[in-house]
Motif scaffolding. Structure first.
Motif, PDB file in Angstrom:
ATOM      1  N   ALA A 209      56.099-114.342 -67.633  1.00  0.00           N
ATOM      2  CA  ALA A 209      55.634-114.749 -69.038  1.00  0.00           C
ATOM      3  C   ALA A 209      54.482-114.120 -70.115  1.00  0.00           C
ATOM      4  N   LEU A 210      55.302-113.315 -70.713  1.00  0.00           N
ATOM      5  CA  LEU A 210      54.797-112.344 -71.539  1.00  0.00           C
ATOM      6  C   LEU A 210      53.147-112.757 -72.731  1.00  0.00           C
ATOM      7  N   VAL A 211      52.377-111.912 -72.075  1.00  0.00           N
ATOM      8  CA  VAL A 211      50.989-112.967 -72.603  1.00  0.00           C
ATOM      9  C   VAL A 211      50.210-112.007 -73.891  1.00  0.00           C
ATOM     10  N   LEU A 212      49.661-111.783 -75.132  1.00  0.00           N
ATOM     11  CA  LEU A 212      49.643-110.841 -75.694  1.00  0.00           C
ATOM     12  C   LEU A 212      47.719-111.163 -76.396  1.00  0.00           C
ATOM     13  N   TYR A 213      47.111-110.414 -75.547  1.00  0.00           N
ATOM     14  CA  TYR A 213      45.248-110.727 -75.475  1.00  0.00           C
ATOM     15  C   TYR A 213      44.535-109.868 -76.703  1.00  0.00           C
ATOM     16  N   ASP A 214      43.603-110.582 -77.348  1.00  0.00           N
ATOM     17  CA  ASP A 214      42.702-110.322 -78.778  1.00  0.00           C
ATOM     18  C   ASP A 214      41.689-109.901 -77.990  1.00  0.00           C
ATOM     19  N   LEU A 215      40.686-109.291 -78.284  1.00  0.00           N
ATOM     20  CA  LEU A 215      39.519-110.385 -78.172  1.00  0.00           C
ATOM     21  C   LEU A 215      38.765-110.685 -79.178  1.00  0.00           C
ATOM     22  N   ASP A 216      37.613-111.483 -79.083  1.00  0.00           N
ATOM     23  CA  ASP A 216      37.523-111.602 -80.472  1.00  0.00           C
ATOM     24  C   ASP A 216      35.210-111.674 -80.134  1.00  0.00           C
ATOM     25  N   GLY A 217      35.563-110.853 -81.195  1.00  0.00           N
ATOM     26  CA  GLY A 217      33.685-110.514 -80.707  1.00  0.00           C
ATOM     27  C   GLY A 217      33.123-109.513 -80.474  1.00  0.00           C
ATOM     28  N   PHE A 218      34.581-108.688 -80.692  1.00  0.00           N
ATOM     29  CA  PHE A 218      34.507-107.102 -79.801  1.00  0.00           C
ATOM     30  C   PHE A 218      33.523-106.070 -81.152  1.00  0.00           C
ATOM     31  N   LYS A 219      34.519-106.488 -82.120  1.00  0.00           N
ATOM     32  CA  LYS A 219      33.763-105.443 -83.110  1.00  0.00           C
ATOM     33  C   LYS A 219      32.201-105.894 -83.411  1.00  0.00           C
ATOM     34  N   HIS A 220      31.807-107.067 -83.314  1.00  0.00           N
ATOM     35  CA  HIS A 220      30.445-107.331 -83.669  1.00  0.00           C
ATOM     36  C   HIS A 220      29.504-106.507 -82.484  1.00  0.00           C
TER      37      HIS A 220
ATOM     38  N   LEU B 109      40.771-108.147 -65.533  1.00  0.00           N
ATOM     39  CA  LEU B 109      42.850-108.579 -66.591  1.00  0.00           C
ATOM     40  C   LEU B 109      43.364-108.012 -64.960  1.00  0.00           C
ATOM     41  N   ALA B 110      43.516-106.468 -64.620  1.00  0.00           N
ATOM     42  CA  ALA B 110      44.338-106.239 -63.995  1.00  0.00           C
ATOM     43  C   ALA B 110      43.888-107.376 -62.310  1.00  0.00           C
ATOM     44  N   GLY B 111      42.665-107.113 -62.060  1.00  0.00           N
ATOM     45  CA  GLY B 111      42.368-107.967 -60.574  1.00  0.00           C
ATOM     46  C   GLY B 111      42.500-109.114 -60.738  1.00  0.00           C
ATOM     47  N   CYS B 112      42.671-109.954 -62.068  1.00  0.00           N
ATOM     48  CA  CYS B 112      42.757-110.968 -61.682  1.00  0.00           C
ATOM     49  C   CYS B 112      44.332-111.829 -61.500  1.00  0.00           C
ATOM     50  N   LEU B 113      45.131-110.789 -62.233  1.00  0.00           N
ATOM     51  CA  LEU B 113      46.280-111.434 -61.810  1.00  0.00           C
ATOM     52  C   LEU B 113      46.805-110.067 -60.419  1.00  0.00           C
ATOM     53  N   GLY B 114      46.810-109.962 -60.177  1.00  0.00           N
ATOM     54  CA  GLY B 114      46.903-108.873 -58.659  1.00  0.00           C
ATOM     55  C   GLY B 114      48.164-108.428 -58.926  1.00  0.00           C
ATOM     56  N   ASN B 115      49.098-109.536 -57.577  1.00  0.00           N
ATOM     57  CA  ASN B 115      50.598-109.353 -57.535  1.00  0.00           C
ATOM     58  C   ASN B 115      51.471-110.093 -58.351  1.00  0.00           C
ATOM     59  N   ARG B 116      50.375-110.706 -58.954  1.00  0.00           N
ATOM     60  CA  ARG B 116      51.662-111.625 -58.922  1.00  0.00           C
ATOM     61  C   ARG B 116      51.588-111.446 -60.660  1.00  0.00           C
ATOM     62  N   GLY B 117      51.709-110.144 -61.027  1.00  0.00           N
ATOM     63  CA  GLY B 117      51.723-109.327 -62.848  1.00  0.00           C
ATOM     64  C   GLY B 117      50.537-108.794 -62.786  1.00  0.00           C
ATOM     65  N   THR B 118      51.305-107.530 -64.665  1.00  0.00           N
ATOM     66  CA  THR B 118      50.884-106.583 -64.503  1.00  0.00           C
ATOM     67  C   THR B 118      49.907-106.004 -65.621  1.00  0.00           C
ATOM     68  N   ALA B 119      48.952-105.943 -65.248  1.00  0.00           N
ATOM     69  CA  ALA B 119      48.605-105.832 -67.218  1.00  0.00           C
ATOM     70  C   ALA B 119      47.676-104.114 -68.067  1.00  0.00           C
ATOM     71  N   PHE B 120      48.131-104.293 -68.718  1.00  0.00           N
ATOM     72  CA  PHE B 120      48.283-102.913 -69.964  1.00  0.00           C
ATOM     73  C   PHE B 120      47.237-103.408 -70.776  1.00  0.00           C
ATOM     74  N   ARG B 121      47.208-102.291 -71.916  1.00  0.00           N
ATOM     75  CA  ARG B 121      46.189-102.119 -72.782  1.00  0.00           C
ATOM     76  C   ARG B 121      47.276-101.336 -73.671  1.00  0.00           C
ATOM     77  N   MET B 122      47.164-102.415 -75.247  1.00  0.00           N
ATOM     78  CA  MET B 122      47.927-102.204 -75.817  1.00  0.00           C
ATOM     79  C   MET B 122      46.948-101.228 -76.778  1.00  0.00           C
ATOM     80  N   GLY B 123      45.743-101.353 -77.340  1.00  0.00           N
ATOM     81  CA  GLY B 123      45.150-100.236 -77.762  1.00  0.00           C
ATOM     82  C   GLY B 123      44.130-101.321 -78.372  1.00  0.00           C
ATOM     83  N   GLY B 124      43.001-100.193 -78.993  1.00  0.00           N
ATOM     84  CA  GLY B 124      41.779-100.965 -79.998  1.00  0.00           C
ATOM     85  C   GLY B 124      40.819-101.976 -78.956  1.00  0.00           C
TER      86      GLY B 124
END
Length: 700
Positions: free
Chosen positions: A370-381, A402-417
């Motif tokens: 699964a590829l999941v893209l996340y965008d934070l809501d409320g971060f600009k505020h 996020l990285a700790g939640c995934l553990g060895n079942r996935g990999t977390a990335f920061r896309m920017g912003g």
């Protein structure tokens, strides 16, 4: 007052003395320079000058020692190094004076003698003086520069040994002490010359004015000493040689170097990068060492020269290995930085592309990804209200969760912003559980802010077969959810009502916030989308808004309510529905608030709905509201422990509460506890996605 005047006068006197000493020292240096030039001329083009006493006998030694005194008293900035060199010059001059007065007329002067003691004292004193200056004005070098300096010093020593030591060893005569004394001269010269060359290499062969004068001074001494020793060893020495003047020029040039001193920045600190000059000099050192070794094949140069040349080449080879390792480390660092987000230390977009390439190669219908893209809501505020440093800290905190939640079942990335991404191995975890856990990891709320996330999910290889297509589809789904979730009118209306509730009962705000957070996590556990979770969360925040119409005497009554008072209480959901329905954008929220106190067995109010007739959101709010009420101290009851409250929820499952909702709530609560324990430990990872079957899907 008298004492102050005395101190001022004393200070003024010292200042005047310093003002006199400086010009006097400069005048002495000028006289010594003229004398050194005239002395050199007397040994070369104007031998008639040798008849004058300042250029012969002990006068030349006195002037030599006078230059040493100038060094000993210091230049503009007295330093230990100059004093050591000056003391060495005085010792050499004293030894030469003893030779002139006591030994020069003897047919067979003793070796060693007091003259030798004075001569030989110069080398160690000057050596440590130069070393002291180098340590004071050259910053700590890199390992490769130290290797360069060592190789240069060894190669220089090899050349010097080939020129000077070879004839001395071949023509050595006399006792052991006499031979050792004669060999001590060129050995000291080799050490000094190697040191000056090595110190120059430490600064990547950049030479300041002061350092250049020190180097010229030592080279003059080495040339004079070497030519004298070789001519004596080969019986070719005669008085009035041209190199004699170089001995006496040595302290004068060194004294000028001390006068100029090392200005700040004059001797440059070690540069870490490789420069053309450094490579060129390293090649020159290599050629010199090779020349010595090749030359030794045709002519015996002596063991010292061959050993020094060989060691120089060994050091150069070690240096090449060090350079290779530094370049390899630099390459690894560059690659790591290119694949790492600078703020959070997480893998970045470029790393995601590489991981996707590998993931698409191994993904299959049996082992989907699964590829999941996340965008934070409320971060600009949040960023606008609390500032960019706090925003950066929040991104670091959420990224770590996020990285700790995934553990060895996935990999977390920061896309920017404020965008994150996750690649999740669906062969080990259910997608709904993963989305609920990661959504919770990227959520945070506090006084004046609430952070949540929108996300877009793509299952590989079922929904995409290439990287651009997968990223594009996930991005489209994420922004579609985000646009759908931006019910700004509903959120603003809800905030107004929450503020009104908080003004009437400040303690109620915390209860509503806790219930809303529990409801959102439980809803995500069912795999609901952001659009479906948002109204449930708002309804949980507003489920008690109707209590604004209930008298405080009933709400805060410490004893059991009577039937008439219960009639007031049961009306609050209907009142809440009417209040919320005043905002058209909150119509769905109002329906959930109306049903929030219905029981699974139909015994609730106001409509007596049961089972799946009750909307899922209302069933979730009922469980979360009951749990928070049981674990909070009220005027009419003491708070239960969480374990007791969970046991009570399970006891009432099937009657008051939906059993599937209770189990989903318990899983979310356990995940929250695990994450809280993990975050309470320094440097501990966040709570990880549990390895569990998919939760039951509830309708309604």
């Amino acid at each position: 007052m008298t004492g102050s005047r005395k101190d001022v006068g004393s200070s003024t006197g010292l200042g005047r003395l310093a003002g006199v000493v400086g010009p006097v020292r400069l005048l002495v240096l000028g006289v010594l320079t003229v004398w050194a030039v005239m002395h050199q001329l007397s040994d070369t083009v104007l031998p008639s000058l040798a008849r004058f006493s300042p250029f012969s006998g002990v006068w030349q030694d006195i002037l030599f020692m006078l230059a040493g005194v100038v060094l000993l008293t210091g230049g503009r900035r007295p330093e230990k190094g100059w004093r050591l060199i000056g003391l060495g010059c005085i010792c050499w001059g004293a030894g030469d004076m003893y030779w002139t007065l006591e030994l020069s007329q003897l047919s067979s002067p003793p070796v060693p003698s007091w003259a030798d003691a004075g001569y030989l004292a110069f080398c160690p004193l000057a050596f440590f003086g130069i070393l002291s200056l180098a340590r004071s004005h050259l910053k700590m070098p890199s390992k490769t520069l130290i290797a360069d300096a060592t190789a240069a010093a060894l190669a220089t020593g090899a050349i010097s040994a080939a020129i000077v030591l070879k004839p001395l060893i071949e023509h050595a005569s006399g006792g052991t002490l006499s031979i050792a004394t004669n060999l001590a001269y060129p050995t000291g010269d080799v050490a000094m010359l190697g040191l000056i060359v090595g110190a120059t290499a430490l600064d990547e062969w950049r030479i300041s004015r002061t350092w250049l004068l020190v180097a010229i001074s030592i080279v003059c001494f080495w040339v004079a000493d070497s030519l004298y020793l070789t001519s004596v060893a080969t019986n070719t020495y005669s008085q009035g040689q041209a190199y004699n003047g170089l001995w006496y020029a040595t302290p004068v040039i060194a004294a000028w170097a001390s006068w100029f001193g090392f200005e700040r920045g004059q001797v440059n600190s070690m540069a870490r990068g490789t420069r053309v000059r450094g490579i060129a000099m390293l090649i020159a050192v290599s050629v010199a060492a090779l020349t010595i070794l090749v030359w030794s094949g045709f002519d015996s140069l002596g063991v010292p020269a061959i050993v020094l040349a060989t060691l120089a080449l060994v050091v150069i080879m070690v240096r090449l290995v060090m350079t290779w390792r530094e370049n390899l480390d630099l390459l690894r660092l560059t690659q790591r930085e290119a694949l790492t987000d600078e703020l959070t230390g997480m893998p970045n977009r470029r790393a995601l592309v590489g991981e996707l390439e590998r993931g698409l190669g191994r993904a299959s219908p049996e082992q989907p990804l699964a590829l999941v893209l996340y965008d934070l809501d409320g971060f600009k505020h949040y960023n606008d209200n609390f500032g960019h440093p706090a925003g950066d800290a929040l991104l670091q905190r959420l990224g770590g969760r996020l990285a700790g939640c995934l553990g060895n079942r996935g990999t977390a990335f920061r896309m920017g912003g404020d965008e994150f991404c996750a690649l999740i191995d669906l062969s080990e975890v259910d997608l709904a559980i993963a989305l609920g856990a990661t959504g919770a990891a990227l959520s945070e709320a506090g006084e004046g802010f609430q952070i949540s996330c929108s996300y877009g999910t793509v299952v590989l290889p079922a929904e995409a077969h290439d990287i651009p297509g997968a990223l594009r589809l996930a991005d489209q789904r994420m922004y579609a959810q985000k646009r759908g979730g931006r019910a700004s009118a509903s959120r603003q209306s809800g905030n107004v009502l929450l503020t009104a509730l908080a003004e009437r009962d400040p303690g109620l705000r915390a209860h509503l916030h806790d219930v809303a957070a529990l409801a959102a996590e439980t809803a995500r556990g069912f795999g609901l989308s952001h659009d479906e979770v948002e109204p449930i969360q708002q309804a949980a925040e507003l489920h008690d808004v109707g209590k604004m119409a209930i008298p405080d005497a009933i709400l805060n009554k410490p004893s059991r309510l009577d039937e008439a008072e219960w009639q007031f209480i049961r009306r609050h959901t209907l009142i809440g529905e009417r209040i919320i329905n005043a905002a058209p954008a909150l119509h769905d929220v109002a329906a959930l608030v109306r049903a929030s106190h219905e029981n699974f067995d139909g015994s609730g109010y106001p409509d007596g709905m049961s089972g799946r007739e009750i909307p899922l959101g209302a069933r979730i709010i009922a469980v979360c509201d009951a749990f928070d009420a049981m674990t909070t101290t009220r005027p009419y009851q003491q708070a239960m422990s969480e374990a007791e409250a969970v046991a009570e929820l399970r006891r009432c499952a099937g009657t008051q509460f939906d059993p599937e909702v209770v189990e989903s709530f318990c899983r979310s609560l356990e995940l929250k506890r695990t994450r809280a324990r993990s975050e309470s430990r320094p440097d501990a990872p966040s709570a990880r996605i549990p390895r569990s079957p998919a939760p039951a899907t509830a309708g309604g």
